[in-house]
Design a protein around this motif. Structure first.
Motif, PDB file in Angstrom:
ATOM      1  N   ASP A 124      38.802  46.053  -1.910  1.00 51.99           N
ATOM      2  CA  ASP A 124      37.860  46.502  -2.932  1.00 51.99           C
ATOM      3  C   ASP A 124      37.541  45.364  -3.907  1.00 51.99           C
ATOM      4  O   ASP A 124      36.381  45.136  -4.262  1.00 51.99           O
ATOM      5  CB  ASP A 124      38.456  47.688  -3.683  1.00 51.99           C
ATOM      6  CG  ASP A 124      37.453  48.367  -4.614  1.00 51.99           C
ATOM      7  OD1 ASP A 124      36.322  47.878  -4.737  1.00 51.99           O
ATOM      8  OD2 ASP A 124      37.809  49.383  -5.222  1.00 51.99           O
ATOM      9  N   VAL A 127      35.209  42.878  -2.213  1.00 51.16           N
ATOM     10  CA  VAL A 127      33.852  43.418  -2.088  1.00 51.16           C
ATOM     11  C   VAL A 127      33.144  43.376  -3.444  1.00 51.16           C
ATOM     12  O   VAL A 127      31.955  43.029  -3.533  1.00 51.16           O
ATOM     13  CB  VAL A 127      33.892  44.856  -1.536  1.00 51.16           C
ATOM     14  CG1 VAL A 127      32.518  45.508  -1.627  1.00 51.16           C
ATOM     15  CG2 VAL A 127      34.372  44.859  -0.089  1.00 51.16           C
ATOM     16  N   THR A 128      33.879  43.719  -4.503  1.00 51.90           N
ATOM     17  CA  THR A 128      33.303  43.666  -5.853  1.00 51.90           C
ATOM     18  C   THR A 128      32.931  42.237  -6.224  1.00 51.90           C
ATOM     19  O   THR A 128      31.849  41.997  -6.793  1.00 51.90           O
ATOM     20  CB  THR A 128      34.310  44.220  -6.881  1.00 51.90           C
ATOM     21  OG1 THR A 128      34.589  45.587  -6.568  1.00 51.90           O
ATOM     22  CG2 THR A 128      33.745  44.134  -8.298  1.00 51.90           C
ATOM     23  N   ARG A 131      29.750  41.209  -4.565  1.00 49.42           N
ATOM     24  CA  ARG A 131      28.585  41.784  -5.239  1.00 49.42           C
ATOM     25  C   ARG A 131      28.233  40.996  -6.496  1.00 49.42           C
ATOM     26  O   ARG A 131      27.055  40.756  -6.790  1.00 49.42           O
ATOM     27  CB  ARG A 131      28.905  43.240  -5.606  1.00 49.42           C
ATOM     28  CG  ARG A 131      27.824  43.995  -6.328  1.00 49.42           C
ATOM     29  CD  ARG A 131      26.659  44.298  -5.418  1.00 49.42           C
ATOM     30  NE  ARG A 131      25.571  43.357  -5.582  1.00 49.42           N
ATOM     31  CZ  ARG A 131      24.538  43.230  -4.772  1.00 49.42           C
ATOM     32  NH1 ARG A 131      24.457  43.977  -3.697  1.00 49.42           N
ATOM     33  NH2 ARG A 131      23.584  42.365  -5.011  1.00 49.42           N
ATOM     34  N   THR A 200      27.635  47.354   4.555  1.00 45.44           N
ATOM     35  CA  THR A 200      27.732  48.796   4.323  1.00 45.44           C
ATOM     36  C   THR A 200      29.092  49.314   4.771  1.00 45.44           C
ATOM     37  O   THR A 200      29.756  50.076   4.055  1.00 45.44           O
ATOM     38  CB  THR A 200      26.623  49.546   5.073  1.00 45.44           C
ATOM     39  OG1 THR A 200      25.357  49.068   4.634  1.00 45.44           O
ATOM     40  CG2 THR A 200      26.712  51.040   4.823  1.00 45.44           C
ATOM     41  N   THR A 203      31.862  48.152   2.371  1.00 38.58           N
ATOM     42  CA  THR A 203      31.810  48.866   1.098  1.00 38.58           C
ATOM     43  C   THR A 203      32.335  50.287   1.242  1.00 38.58           C
ATOM     44  O   THR A 203      33.075  50.779   0.382  1.00 38.58           O
ATOM     45  CB  THR A 203      30.373  48.892   0.557  1.00 38.58           C
ATOM     46  OG1 THR A 203      29.883  47.547   0.437  1.00 38.58           O
ATOM     47  CG2 THR A 203      30.312  49.554  -0.809  1.00 38.58           C
ATOM     48  N   LYS A 207      35.494  51.076  -1.011  1.00 38.55           N
ATOM     49  CA  LYS A 207      35.186  51.829  -2.232  1.00 38.55           C
ATOM     50  C   LYS A 207      35.092  53.330  -2.023  1.00 38.55           C
ATOM     51  O   LYS A 207      34.938  54.087  -2.982  1.00 38.55           O
ATOM     52  CB  LYS A 207      33.882  51.310  -2.841  1.00 38.55           C
ATOM     53  CG  LYS A 207      33.986  49.853  -3.308  1.00 38.55           C
ATOM     54  CD  LYS A 207      32.768  49.394  -4.052  1.00 38.55           C
ATOM     55  CE  LYS A 207      32.932  47.984  -4.595  1.00 38.55           C
ATOM     56  NZ  LYS A 207      33.992  47.900  -5.629  1.00 38.55           N
ATOM     57  N   ASP A 247      28.080  52.019  -6.819  1.00 36.41           N
ATOM     58  CA  ASP A 247      28.151  50.872  -5.909  1.00 36.41           C
ATOM     59  C   ASP A 247      28.083  51.320  -4.454  1.00 36.41           C
ATOM     60  O   ASP A 247      27.454  50.654  -3.611  1.00 36.41           O
ATOM     61  CB  ASP A 247      29.419  50.047  -6.167  1.00 36.41           C
ATOM     62  CG  ASP A 247      30.645  50.913  -6.404  1.00 36.41           C
ATOM     63  OD1 ASP A 247      30.556  52.134  -6.217  1.00 36.41           O
ATOM     64  OD2 ASP A 247      31.697  50.358  -6.787  1.00 36.41           O
ATOM     65  N   VAL A 248      28.687  52.460  -4.141  1.00 43.89           N
ATOM     66  CA  VAL A 248      28.597  52.998  -2.780  1.00 43.89           C
ATOM     67  C   VAL A 248      27.176  53.483  -2.504  1.00 43.89           C
ATOM     68  O   VAL A 248      26.615  53.234  -1.426  1.00 43.89           O
ATOM     69  CB  VAL A 248      29.597  54.158  -2.583  1.00 43.89           C
ATOM     70  CG1 VAL A 248      29.422  54.799  -1.208  1.00 43.89           C
ATOM     71  CG2 VAL A 248      31.029  53.658  -2.750  1.00 43.89           C
ATOM     72  N   VAL A 251      24.599  50.564  -1.564  1.00 40.72           N
ATOM     73  CA  VAL A 251      24.590  50.062  -0.184  1.00 40.72           C
ATOM     74  C   VAL A 251      24.164  51.155   0.789  1.00 40.72           C
ATOM     75  O   VAL A 251      23.537  50.871   1.815  1.00 40.72           O
ATOM     76  CB  VAL A 251      25.968  49.486   0.225  1.00 40.72           C
ATOM     77  CG1 VAL A 251      26.334  48.300  -0.633  1.00 40.72           C
ATOM     78  CG2 VAL A 251      27.057  50.534   0.179  1.00 40.72           C
TER      79      VAL A 251
END
Length: 310
Positions: A124, A127-128, A131, A200, A203, A207, A247-248, A251
């Motif tokens: 997580d 991935v953050t 972004r 995708t 994420t 998340k 955030d989910v 994507v």
């Protein structure tokens, strides 16, 4: 007697309130403070412990408590603040917030959800960070259009550096994903859906670890693609989607745009809604919800993508 605990977390301190004993504790948010909290709450054996989501600060303590088998619910700060206002508690201090959370736990009893394990939290975080770097690159690219000759060299160099860091992060994320049998299986299932790509899938796994563990209505509400009623008496207001995990949802939106073009099931569904006269935004949200439902069912049943059964 049932006991409920509210914990207010800040960067350097922890404030606890235990109801109905009205016991309060103020401790430093460090290893010693966490040990004291865990030991005390293990003795109390509360029915429920509630804390707010504070940008990740809460995860360390929540993980320690969950590891000891204590029931922990992490809630949206808006819920706690609205509850405080509804009960007439307008003052706001750390101890007051802890007391409000304890009262919230007793009155509302939010559901206890599994805390992300260490590997999922690290995924997580990556991935953050990706972004964040992508957002920086967008900002720098926009600046490049109006940059002076003197600025252009610096902006171009920064964009190049961001490109390299994003590529490196993508490589790290891919290696972490493929190193886990469970993640690799889920990733293969998700990327097998036309329109769903690597970002995708990443994420969703990082998340939205609840994917495959909830029914379709619950997962839609969790992500924030379930329409909310707005009725009163004879009035029937428009339904809107709000809340959930932005955030989910971001994507999922991009994956849906792609799926409407290349996924036969989603494309057919969108065409049927358009023919029924639905507005464009309603169509895209409905398709997002359908795509999420398909993902959820496939992960839950460990089933490969098959248009005839989707």
């Amino acid at each position: 007697m049932d006991k409920f605990v509210g914990i207010d977390i800040s960067k350097d301190s922890l404030d606890l309130c235990i109801e109905p004993d009205d016991e309060v504790l103020q401790l430093a948010y460090d290893d010693t403070g966490i040990d004291q909290v865990v030991r005390r709450l293990a003795q109390v054996a509360p029915t429920l412990i509630v804390m707010e989501a504070t940008g990740g600060l809460e995860m360390r303590l929540a993980s320690e408590l969950a590891a000891k088998g204590l029931p922990v619910a992490v809630i949206n700060p808006r819920q706690a603040r609205d509850f405080a206002k509804a009960t007439g508690q307008l003052a706001k201090t750390d101890l007051v917030d802890a007391a409000v959370l304890a009262a919230f736990a007793r009155a509302i009893r939010p559901a206890v959800r599994p805390i992300k394990d260490v590997d999922t939290r690290e995924l997580d975080d990556l991935v953050t960070r990706r972004r964040q770097l992508v957002d920086m690159r967008v900002q720098e690219t926009l600046r490049l259009g109006t940059a002076s000759t003197l600025q252009r060299k610096s902006v171009t160099a920064h964009i190049a550096w961001l490109d390299k860091r994003i590529v490196k992060l993508d490589d790290d994320l891919s290696k972490r994903l493929r190193a886990s049998d469970a993640w690799r299986t889920k990733d293969d299932l998700l990327q097998g859906i036309p329109g769903v790509g690597a970002i995708t899938s990443l994420t969703m796994l990082a998340k939205c670890p609840e994917l495959g563990q909830m029914n379709r209505r619950a997962i839609a509400a969790l992500v924030g693609v379930a329409p909310r009623a707005n009725d009163s008496g004879k009035h029937r207001g428009k339904r809107f989607v709000w809340g959930g995990r932005a955030d989910v949802r971001a994507v999922l939106y991009m994956a849906t745009v792609s799926a409407i073009r290349c996924n036969h099931d989603i494309k057919t569904f969108a065409a049927r809604l358009k023919q029924a006269g639905k507005p464009a935004k309603v169509i895209i949200v409905a398709c997002m919800r359908k795509l999420l439902t398909i993902m959820n069912a496939m992960v839950k049943n460990n089933a490969q993508w098959a248009p005839k059964t989707a």
